[in-house]
Design a protein around this motif. Structure first.
Motif, mmCIF file in Angstrom:
data_model
loop_
_atom_site.group_PDB
_atom_site.id
_atom_site.type_symbol
_atom_site.label_atom_id
_atom_site.label_comp_id
_atom_site.label_asym_id
_atom_site.label_seq_id
_atom_site.Cartn_x
_atom_site.Cartn_y
_atom_site.Cartn_z
ATOM 1 N N MET A 1 0.736 -1.282 -0.236
ATOM 2 C CA MET A 1 0.071 0.059 -0.014
ATOM 3 C C MET A 1 1.026 0.991 -0.331
ATOM 4 S SD MET A 1 -2.731 1.555 0.569
ATOM 5 C CE MET A 1 -4.334 1.021 0.759
ATOM 6 N N GLN B 1 3.902 1.600 -0.584
ATOM 7 C CA GLN B 1 4.831 1.666 -2.267
ATOM 8 C C GLN B 1 3.809 2.183 -3.128
ATOM 9 O OE1 GLN B 1 7.708 1.407 -2.340
ATOM 10 N NE2 GLN B 1 7.374 2.769 -3.920
ATOM 11 N N LYS B 2 2.700 1.702 -3.634
ATOM 12 C CA LYS B 2 2.057 1.838 -4.819
ATOM 13 C C LYS B 2 1.359 3.635 -4.079
ATOM 14 C CE LYS B 2 -1.647 -1.118 -5.334
ATOM 15 N NZ LYS B 2 -3.428 -1.970 -5.148
ATOM 16 N N ASN C 1 4.747 5.335 -4.883
ATOM 17 C CA ASN C 1 4.262 5.721 -6.805
ATOM 18 C C ASN C 1 2.850 7.074 -7.451
ATOM 19 O OD1 ASN C 1 6.243 3.217 -6.728
ATOM 20 N ND2 ASN C 1 4.727 2.128 -7.827
ATOM 21 N N SER C 2 2.412 6.729 -7.045
ATOM 22 C CA SER C 2 1.275 7.253 -7.252
ATOM 23 C C SER C 2 1.655 9.056 -7.488
ATOM 24 C CB SER C 2 -0.236 7.020 -7.008
ATOM 25 O OG SER C 2 -0.581 6.401 -6.765
ATOM 26 N N ASN D 1 -2.202 3.561 -10.466
ATOM 27 C CA ASN D 1 -3.022 2.605 -9.068
ATOM 28 C C ASN D 1 -4.602 3.358 -8.690
ATOM 29 O OD1 ASN D 1 -0.191 1.394 -8.736
ATOM 30 N ND2 ASN D 1 0.334 2.754 -7.160
ATOM 31 N N GLU E 1 -9.448 1.625 -1.524
ATOM 32 C CA GLU E 1 -9.417 2.472 -2.734
ATOM 33 C C GLU E 1 -10.293 4.146 -2.432
ATOM 34 O OE1 GLU E 1 -9.814 -1.049 -6.138
ATOM 35 O OE2 GLU E 1 -12.029 -1.524 -4.404
#
Ligand code: HPA
Length: 271
Positions: free
Chosen positions: A1, A3-4, A7-8, A51, A91
């Protein structure tokens, strides 16, 4: 999570031109027009952001707007993710975590809500002073991400008393009537039965809607200061009034737009 989220944020940070963006805004149902008053520098479709979930509901746009509003750098979410659409709580709240990663420290939200306080009229604006979480799942359930916030975050002053005070000053200056009250958040997507509206009143709610609570909880977990206004799109004060539908909610949401934009602009310029 984590890392996501990173990245975003890494993808989005190239649009921030190394400037500070400390204000985030969620443009809720029928209130997306506020976006037109933003001096937009970048419009980024959610579908382009790694993501990010993609918005599916009619009348909801799915863009991140980066620009200036009320003389401040802001990042606005044009379209949000609702639990009733089938998204997980992770989400629904993911964009808020990305906003924090980008440097957002203050979050403004708007929503449409049914008024269960019998003093409220259709079209009134209500400062959210507190909420009652009636969603069937908690956005912080599961392993805590310590880098984001504590395992057991407090939820007193979830809605910033400082900004509420500024909002009240602005409303007086602008001559915009404001109500104050407690927002009860349920999953939807059906509107409530008369018995449910009554129950919400009994447990201390003034207005009821299907959003906001998950985002605020996650924002508070990360220490973001929050402020929210509900547009009262329908009243439950009498048997004749209690029937509502999506069109009515959107129509009344639209009539509130000039007042909402003026108010948000005044508040943000005073921060
Ligand atoms: N109930 C739940 N959500 C809503 C309502 C309502 O009456 N009006 C606008 N959003």
């Amino acid at each position: 999570m984590l890392q996501k989220i990173k990245n975003s944020a890494a993808y989005l940070s190239s649009f921030l031109d190394k400037e500070e963006y400390s204000i985030g805004i969620i443009l809720g149902t029928g209130l997306g027009e506020l976006g037109k008053s933003i001096e937009i520098r970048h419009t980024i479709p959610y579908s382009a952001i790694p993501n990010f979930p993609v918005s599916t509901v009619e009348g909801h746009k799915g863009n991140l707007l980066i620009g200036q509003f009320g003389g401040k750098n802001i990042i606005a979410m044009q379209g949000r993710f609702h639990f009733y659409e089938g998204y997980s709580m992770q989400e629904v709240t993911f964009p808020i975590r990305v906003l924090r990663q980008l440097g957002v420290k203050t979050l403004f939200v708007s929503n449409a809500a049914g008024g269960v306080n019998t003093n409220f009229l259709v079209g009134d604006l209500m400062i959210i002073t507190d909420h009652i979480n009636l969603f069937p799942e908690h956005p912080l359930r599961g392993k805590n991400i310590n880098e984001l916030g504590p395992r057991f975050p407090g939820m007193t002053d979830a809605y910033s008393p400082r900004i509420i005070q500024i909002a009240e000053e602005c409303s007086k200056e602008l001559g915009i009537k404001l109500q104050k009250g407690v927002y009860a958040g349920l999953q939807g997507p059906s509107f409530e039965t008369p018995a449910e509206y009554h129950w919400i009143r009994v447990i201390g709610g003034d207005a009821v809607g299907m959003s906001t609570v998950p985002e605020i909880i996650v924002a508070r977990h990360m220490g973001i200061e929050c402020f929210g206004i509900s547009v009262i799109t329908n009243s439950t004060a009498s048997p004749e009034l209690i029937k509502t539908n999506h069109e009515e909610v959107q129509d009344i949401g639209n009539t509130a737009q000039p007042r909402m934009t003026a108010l948000f602009q005044a508040i943000i310029s005073k921060l």
